[in-house]
Structures are given as C-alpha cells and as structure tokens.
Enzyme design. Structure first.
Site, PDB file in Angstrom:
ATOM      1  N   HIS A 161      -0.924  14.127   6.421  1.00 26.53           N
ATOM      2  CA  HIS A 161      -0.378  13.135   5.535  1.00 26.53           C
ATOM      3  C   HIS A 161       0.992  12.785   5.285  1.00 26.53           C
ATOM      4  O   HIS A 161       1.585  13.054   4.529  1.00 26.53           O
ATOM      5  CB  HIS A 161      -1.118  13.632   4.191  1.00 26.53           C
ATOM      6  N   CYS A 194       1.653   7.114  -1.290  1.00 32.13           N
ATOM      7  CA  CYS A 194       0.763   7.460  -0.263  1.00 32.13           C
ATOM      8  C   CYS A 194      -0.085   6.190   0.011  1.00 32.13           C
ATOM      9  O   CYS A 194      -0.734   6.236   1.001  1.00 32.13           O
ATOM     10  CB  CYS A 194      -0.389   8.324  -0.813  1.00 32.13           C
TER      11      CYS A 194
END
Ligand SMILES: [Zn+2]
Lengths: 137, 384
Positions: B332, B83
C-alpha cells in the site's frame, strides 16, 4: 494558547475553544452548543455547520454514556510509548452526543464490554497536562 | 455524452525500501503505462500527480515529475486525498476530458514511504485523523480500523477467524503477483497467531507498507478508439466524504463514504452489484475488506462473513475480490494504490491478468478509501 496542555501530546496550541482546558481544570468535560439553532457539538467547536453562526455557549457532558466501540493499543505512535497499553473508545450519550477518549486503566480488560455505562471524568497528567477518561458509571 | 477510456496502465514492483529517488520510482509506473499505450510524452496533454505530501521531502512533486518524464510544457498539478489520491486523480482526469479541455491525461501515483523513518511515518499517519481532539489520546490507523472491527463483530457475529480468512486469501494471490511486496503464504494458524497491534487486529490483519508507483493513461472516446485496440471504459464514478472524527460517525460497522460513492457509481453505470465480475477493494486492514463486501452490496449488511467463509471472493466464486493480493499482500504505497487497483481491473477486462485472470470478466469495480473512511471513491469499468 492553553490547548497545548490537552492530552499526552497536543498538536494544536491555539484555538477559540481553548476554554475547554479551563473547564477540565474545574472538573468538567464540556461540549459547545450553537446559540442560534441549538445544535450540540462534541468535540467542541467555535462555529456551527448547521446555521453557519459563531455564537456558541458551553454545556457539560453529564450523566452516563454507553460504550459504542473500543480498541486496546499494543503499539503506540511516537510520544505515547509510556502510556501503553491503553484503550481508545467512542461513547454515546442519551442526547446523541458522542465523545472520543480513553477507557480508564481502573477498569480491567475483562470488565470492558460494548454497551456498558461510563462517565467522562477529567484526569491530570504529568506536568501541566490534562485530559479526560471514561470511568465506571 | 462521449465515453472516456483507459488506454494504458503501469505500475512499479511494490517494494520495501526502494533504492532510488522519488523521480526514478515514479518513472517506473509511467514508463510501463506509456509502453502499454505506445505513446510518447508529447502525446500526453496534461498530467495529474497523486501522492500524500507528508512523505515527500520534495515540495510540489508535480513540477519535478513533469520535467523528469518529458511532460513540459503541458499542464501538471497535484491531487491529494491520502490513500485514495489516484482514484481522485482519475475523477479529475475524467472531468477534464469530458469538459473538452484535454484528450489524453496521465494520472501518476507514487509514494516512497521509506523517504522518512518508520517512527515518523506512524506519527504522520496518525495525524490523518482529527489532530486536535483525537491524536492527543495516542491514535493510530490500525486502532481506528480496530474500533470498526470490534463494532462489526459485536453487531454481526463476525469473528477474528473471518478476518484472518481474508488475509489468507490475499496472501494466496500475492504469491502469484510478481509486483507484490509480500509473496509468501499466510496460513490461517499464522494469521490468527500473529501478535496483536490494536485489538482485535493483529499484525497479519494490517497491509504491508511499500514504496511504489502507478500510472493510468486516460483518453477521450475518439482518441481511445484511435490509439487503443482494447480500451477499457469508465462506466461509473462515485466519490463521497465522511466525518474525519469518530464522534461524527453514524455507524462503525461500515463506511458511509463508501456506501454513498457506490450508490453514485452504480447509478451512473446503470449497473447493480450483481453485474460486477471482479473487484478491487481497499483492504488496508482485513476489516476494511469485510466492510467493503457489505458497503458495495456484494453481501447484505452483516453477511460479509458468509462470502469469505464460502470462498465466494476467490477466483471461481460469486465475486472475486483482490485477486492480485490486495493492499494486504501487494502493498500500500499511499498515492500509488488507487492507480494499481485500476491497473489490475484494466488487465482483467483486457484478459491479460495471467494466473490471476477471472475468465470472461466484462465489468470490474475499484473501491479506494482515503484515511479511516474520510474519502470514498468507487469506480466501475467495462469493455466493448
Ligand atoms: Zn447553529
């Protein structure tokens, strides 16, 4: 080979610490300790990151641990749906060793609280699978 | 030492189920950043492609994208820290420019999470932890963060309502961000009443999965001054790591990789938390933003809840955080997330954030975490 027997779904078959499974069969949850510098490891490992040695011996995780934190899963990843709901947790022992695992379904939700005393106990799963869980101390 | 600046930013709209290929998705962020910087592909000296490869059917996407974007024969390569991949990409771009290897570098982040099925995706995400010792128990990302939430609540008296308030804030800004995947309001009642996922976290404590891309054009001081009327300078960069397994963690009430990265970034910039005017925090879950308040020094340990209860992280508060909707509402798309956060801060410092603008913002911070606190990146930006 051997490690594919660990847990509901194992993602690793070959490891130099596969003896862990044999110990579970004998009723013991074991960690490893570096013979050169004495560092204790859980999860078990073949190699020491402190002194970079690879000479290890096994020690048993005994006595009462303390529940550090936990979560009850309502959804599961693929392959674990049949186990729902289950609670994963981290438990800390007096020597500072921490162990990740599940809380036994024998303990109802309302009796689970941070700080409670737990013991690690091997449990047989369906097929040849085996794991450990935390039961009331 | 010379300065290194950001001269162009872009991102695609974050969507569920992008109707196109990864090359077309990644092109959207690249195209916007190049128009923003008013550059042509030949002006880019090197490109860094950031994503999490387990979602891609294409092997080695860097080669694919460099060709599609007209970036041959310049060097291109791939960076992965799940991420936080594109924040790590920024760190590498900074290093290459400081080393004098290149003057203008494109940091391209993308993720088409819908490239694989949702069940495959959950299983792959779970494998971002220790697959030998933890995955066999049936772990998932929400459950790992949930264990941190439980510890934070137990230690500091943080409540489920405090976490829900973070979601309410995210949704209030997601509504005004045209790039966000989730544009609806979330009331406190709705957040608190949503179904549990992994206790104590509920559906609305979790970020929205999305497909998206981002691109940041980074330049040497000389080129930034020449090419850009409003360069945004990189003042501080911090990066750290922590144990992938839970027994290796010293605490569950914060992320040590974030604390360490923040210390480095503040030190390099010569700034303190009080100097930050606007921040982007990695709110993959509401608890992650709560821990970020404390890990970044915006609140003392255990006092993060006071910030959200008093609306201090809204625009007009002491330290506005995620006023673009954050990961919770903006979405995301793993590899694109850091670049999108950097874009938001760049627009804020240029005074171009529109309805989301924090008036007079001079210094901004990006907190971008990979996995459950495995990789921590904190970056601080400023303007002339
Ligand atoms: Zn040793």
């Amino acid at each position: 080979m051997g490690f594919e027997r660990f847990g509901t779904v194992s993602f690793v078959a070959q490891t130099k610490v596969a003896e862990f499974i044999g110990y579970l069969d004998e009723g013991k949850v074991m960690g490893t300790q570096c013979k050169s510098c004495g560092t204790k490891f859980f999860p078990p490992r073949n190699d020491c990151a402190q002194c970079l040695g690879s000479d290890i011996e096994w020690f048993e995780i005994t006595g009462k641990g303390k529940l550090l934190t936990f979560s009850k899963l309502i959804y599961a990843p693929a392959g674990f749906e049949g186990d729902l709901p289950y609670r994963i947790c981290v438990v800390e022992y007096e020597d500072g060793v921490k162990v990740f695992g599940r809380i036994s379904p024998s303990i109802p939700d309302e009796d689970v609280s941070i700080g409670m005393a737990l013991v690690a106990v091997p449990v047989k799963l369906s097929g040849e699978k085996i794991a450990y869980e935390f039961q009331r101390a | 030492m010379q300065k290194v600046g950001i001269i162009g930013v872009g991102q695609s709209t974050f969507v569920r189920g992008y109707e196109g290929s990864i090359r077309e998705l990644a092109f959207e962020g690249f195209q916007e950043s190049m128009r923003d910087a008013q550059l042509k592909p030949a002006d880019i000296n090197a490109s860094i492609i950031c994503s999490a490869p387990e979602y891609d059917k294409q092997r080695t996407p860097a080669g694919l994208l460099a060709e599609y974007f007209g970036l041959n024969p310049q060097p291109t390569f791939y960076i992965e820290s799940v991420c936080s991949s594109s924040s790590m990409g920024l760190r590498v771009a900074y290093s290459m420019i400081q080393a004098g290897l290149h003057d203008v570098v494109a940091v391209i982040g993308f993720q088409k999470m819908s490239e694989i099925s949702s069940a495959e995706s959950q299983e792959r995400m779970g494998r971002g932890a220790d697959i030998m010792w933890e995955s066999p128990f049936g772990t998932m990302m929400p459950a790992y963060y949930a264990m941190h939430a439980r510890a934070h609540m137990n230690t500091y008296g943080t409540t489920e309502e405090d976490l829900a308030l973070i979601r309410v804030k995210a949704a209030s800004y997601g509504q005004i961000n045209e790039k966000a995947v989730y544009r609806k309001e979330v009331t406190l009642e709705k957040a608190l009443g949503s179904d549990p996922v992994a206790t104590p976290l509920k559906v609305f404590d979790c970020c929205a999965n999305a497909d998206g891309s981002s691109c940041i054009i980074v330049a040497s001081e000389k080129m930034a001054k020449k090419l850009s009327p409003k360069p945004v300078w990189i003042l501080g960069l911090g990066a750290a790591s922590a144990a992938i397994n839970m027994p290796g963690r010293k605490t569950f009430t914060g992320l040590t990789c974030a604390r360490e990265a923040a210390k480095q970034a503040y030190g390099m910039a010569g700034l303190t938390p009080q100097d930050i005017d606007v921040a982007e925090a990695h709110d993959c879950f509401t608890i992650a933003e709560m821990m970020a308040y404390e890990d970044l020094g915006f609140a003392e340990r255990g006092k993060g809840k006071e910030l959200i209860r008093n609306k201090e992280t809204y625009i007009g508060g002491k330290i506005p955080v995620n006023v673009d909707g954050g990961l919770l509402s903006k979405g995301h798309p793993i590899g694109a997330t850091g670049g999108s956060q950097i874009r938001t801060i760049t627009l804020q410092l240029r005074g171009e954030a529109g309805a989301m603008q924090v008036e007079g913002a001079k210094t901004g911070l990006v907190h971008n975490i990979g996995g459950v606190g495995i990789y921590g990146n904190v970056s601080i930006f400023g303007r002339d």
